[in-house]
Scaffold this active site. Sequence first.
Site, PDB file in Angstrom:
ATOM      1  N   ASP A 150       0.812  -1.219   0.000  1.00 46.28           N
ATOM      2  CA  ASP A 150       0.000   0.000   0.000  1.00 46.28           C
ATOM      3  C   ASP A 150       0.843   1.265   0.000  1.00 46.28           C
ATOM      4  OD1 ASP A 150      -2.525  -1.104   0.013  1.00 46.28           O
ATOM      5  OD2 ASP A 150      -2.691  -1.148   2.203  1.00 46.28           O
TER       6      ASP A 150
HETATM    7  C1  GLC Z   1      -0.735   2.454   5.927  1.00 44.27           C
HETATM    8  C2  GLC Z   1       0.025   1.256   6.438  1.00 44.27           C
HETATM    9  C3  GLC Z   1      -0.276   0.032   5.630  1.00 44.27           C
HETATM   10  C4  GLC Z   1      -1.746  -0.159   5.513  1.00 44.27           C
HETATM   11  C5  GLC Z   1      -2.440   1.112   5.011  1.00 44.27           C
HETATM   12  C6  GLC Z   1      -3.936   0.913   5.033  1.00 44.27           C
HETATM   13  O1  GLC Z   1      -0.312   2.777   4.656  1.00 44.27           O
HETATM   14  O2  GLC Z   1       1.402   1.480   6.417  1.00 44.27           O
HETATM   15  O3  GLC Z   1       0.320  -1.097   6.227  1.00 44.27           O
HETATM   16  O4  GLC Z   1      -2.003  -1.199   4.636  1.00 44.27           O
HETATM   17  O5  GLC Z   1      -2.104   2.194   5.832  1.00 44.27           O
HETATM   18  O6  GLC Z   1      -4.652   1.998   4.640  1.00 44.27           O
HETATM   19  C1  GLC Z   2      -1.539  -3.965   5.380  1.00 48.07           C
HETATM   20  C2  GLC Z   2      -2.777  -4.006   4.521  1.00 48.07           C
HETATM   21  C3  GLC Z   2      -2.574  -4.856   3.305  1.00 48.07           C
HETATM   22  C4  GLC Z   2      -1.319  -4.453   2.584  1.00 48.07           C
HETATM   23  C5  GLC Z   2      -0.125  -4.450   3.505  1.00 48.07           C
HETATM   24  C6  GLC Z   2       1.122  -3.931   2.854  1.00 48.07           C
HETATM   25  O1  GLC Z   2      -1.325  -5.209   5.953  1.00 48.07           O
HETATM   26  O2  GLC Z   2      -3.871  -4.477   5.255  1.00 48.07           O
HETATM   27  O3  GLC Z   2      -3.681  -4.747   2.444  1.00 48.07           O
HETATM   28  O4  GLC Z   2      -1.137  -5.343   1.539  1.00 48.07           O
HETATM   29  O5  GLC Z   2      -0.404  -3.626   4.625  1.00 48.07           O
HETATM   30  O6  GLC Z   2       1.051  -2.573   2.616  1.00 48.07           O
END
Ligand code: GLC
Ligand code: GLC
Length: 825
Positions: A487
């Site tokens: 993300d």
């Molecule tokens: C932030 C976190 C990530 C998560 C995302 C969800 O970017 O670092 O882990 O998946 O928020 O919105």
């Molecule tokens: C968090 C989110 C997942 C994402 C991951 C890496 O675990 O829930 O959707 O893939 O962060 O950013």
Amino acid sequence: MRYGRFDDARREYVIEQPATPTPWVNYLGTEDYFGIISNTAGGYSFYRDARLRRLTRYRYNNAPFDLGGRYMYLRDGSNGEFWSPTWQPTQTDLEAYECRHGLSYTVISSRHQGISAEALYFVPLGTSLEVWRLRVRNGRPVPAQLSVFSSVEFCLWDAQDDATNFQRNFNIAEVEVEGSVIYHKTEYRERRNHFAYFACSMPLAGFDTQREAFLGPYRGWDRPTVVERGESANSIAHGWAPHGSHHVRLALAPGESAEVIFVLGYAENSKDDKFDPAGSQTINKRAVRPVIEHWLKPASVEEGLQGLREYWDRMLGKLAVSTPDADTDRMVNIWNAYQCMVTFNLSRSASFYESGIGRGMGFRDSSQDLLGFVHMVPERARERMVDIASTQLPSGGAYHQYQPLTKRGNDEIGSGFNDDPLWLVLAVTAYVKETGDYSVLHEQVPYDNVAGSEAPFYDHLRRSVNYTLERLGPHGLPLIGRADWNDCLNLNCFSDTPGESFQVTENRSGSSAESVFIAGLFALVAGEMAALVESEGGSSWAAPGEAERYREAATSMRAAVAEHGWDGRWFRRAYDFFGEPVGSSANDEGQIFVEPQGMCVMGGAGADGRARQALDSVRAKLATPHGIVLNQPSYTRYQLELGEISSYPPGYKENGSVFCHTNPWVMIAETVVDDGDAAFDYYKRINPSAREAISEVHRAEPYVYAQTIAGPDGATFGEAKNSWLTGAAAWNFVAISQWILGIRPDHAGLQVDPVLPAAWDGFDAVRVFRGATYRIKVCKVAGGQKSRVGYLVVDGKRVDGNLVPLAPEGATVIVEAFSTPVGPA
Ligand code: GLC
Ligand code: GLC
């Protein structure tokens, strides 16, 4: 250092001291009513939706960290001393303390000045309530005059509003008290048709429903006025902070015990039948009274607990393994399966790190959670898949999340993550392989929940695949969009405004940023699609030639990866907005990323020897004693063209931590190249049970995976955060059970294809698959370094290969699998 121990026979983790490094948490509830409970009884409860139907209040990021929960106080009438039998909130020095987190229940026991107490908390199956059973025993040589006070703070339903809208909230609280039951009915007078109740099995000496009356002005939960005084105020809340407290007196002879049951629950009435008498403003309690009465009986509580035990026997009975490694057995047979159920139920909504107000069900997250859950309750997995697919956009793209109550997709945490649709295919093919229920592919499922847009489920999968193919960049690799699985790799975001969300801010247009990770995932998914089409009945939903098309698409994607995704010693991660490589030795930082190494090999890339080379690079550059880090070197400066990943300090979260979700992809990749030692070694590095002995470093619970473990570039290398709700649960389960132990559902039967560590002779397993029970014994024919199953003996008959043919429902099948050396011994 340990703070407790595993009790495998009872499937419990026993915490032996209350002051664990972080709250060590468990979940109550398996269906609609859920609660989080810490080892000192902190936490809260909700009905279905952690944001919109919050029953009890909890303040996150408190000091102490975990404060507010299902508290009880004991008070000694002889000297006025009082304490909490669950340690919090009074933090009294207890003579004995023990918390047993079990499967959907928690028992906290303690002793103080000869008075023993045991508090059991659980949600009976089929109910929307939780039971607290308090047992108190007088171990003194003299009689004891005791008081018990219960305590919960009610939440005004919408947890977000509850925590912010005080100009309204301080005026609206309403309660009723009838006998030993406290009813919380804020907003019931107007548009809500639901209320909460808090009941007690004993006649009350008093009660309280206004927090201030209970605590006293300027006091906290550690010394409520009412408890100190030994006398309730019988307060009725009008506005301010509605609270529930019962006061019960116990006179116990030496050696005598007593049991008090509390029931906290949620109930709804139909809109037209809310009040009793009709026309009044009094809650109609006709339906709820018998429920309360039932669960206040000790025998019902015992039965409820037994029901819960049997439920978990059934769930865990689907797969049980007996291997040479205790940490493996414990995680596969108990805790990892349990965590898979919890993540399936709650997605990323409510934990001690997810506040229950921010995130609903993720499209990508729930699709992956299903991989670790589908064997337990396939019917619920099916329903979930249909819910997810119903939010899919007609383009094949996806909202990033949907709300569990409304089942509608929304953009609140972003959209346009170009990997999202592909995970749905993995979920559906896993479901079909598990169940053989091909009928789901014909089911009519809408797009974006719009009536009239229904199409067969299979059409959703086809559009998922096309979504990638219609969005290829200059190197023939998939465009990344807002981000892919990571993300925080926001290649089109260019955010320089403080506080702006990387996930929802507008992207720069005209982008051609590409993801090598999506390319690997696509190749995997396209292969799954081809196998699906070629399976039984495929011709009834797919078009002629479709399977070949998917295979060709996978092949050309692998070719694009080979040509533009290979950096020389590993797979690159991406191309940025300007067409520059990310995850390349040409970069200063972030030269190598874990995600494409695992996923490209899983997608069949690198069969020419590059797979091994990429995995060697993982070992050399990313593997640490605490697991495999996400990228190296971590970014030390904020990089406008990379986005959120570089917003994290080095070694944390997506910037160089051990992101436990990604490690299983490398484990699986190692099995693809026959290296059982490497696969199992990585598995053990992050197996929570195997890390129990370093709990003072790991700090999070030793019985469940956490999302992240700080990497070596961080100051707290080895420290885990964000336990429980993580894709790490499902993927670690898949890696160990389906790839290392190799028990893998396939369209035509059950595959037994283990890739074991060299030191193992074999293992035993029981797997319930499509209604039949398979008793599997894996043996190595010779002690070869690397071996794969060459033939099976199924009910005494030799079968070449590793596929156990389907047995009829109800059958018990004895399978012996013989593993023979491959490659150099
Ligand atoms: C932030 C976190 C990530 C998560 C995302 C969800 O970017 O670092 O882990 O998946 O928020 O919105
Ligand atoms: C968090 C989110 C997942 C994402 C991951 C890496 O675990 O829930 O959707 O893939 O962060 O950013």
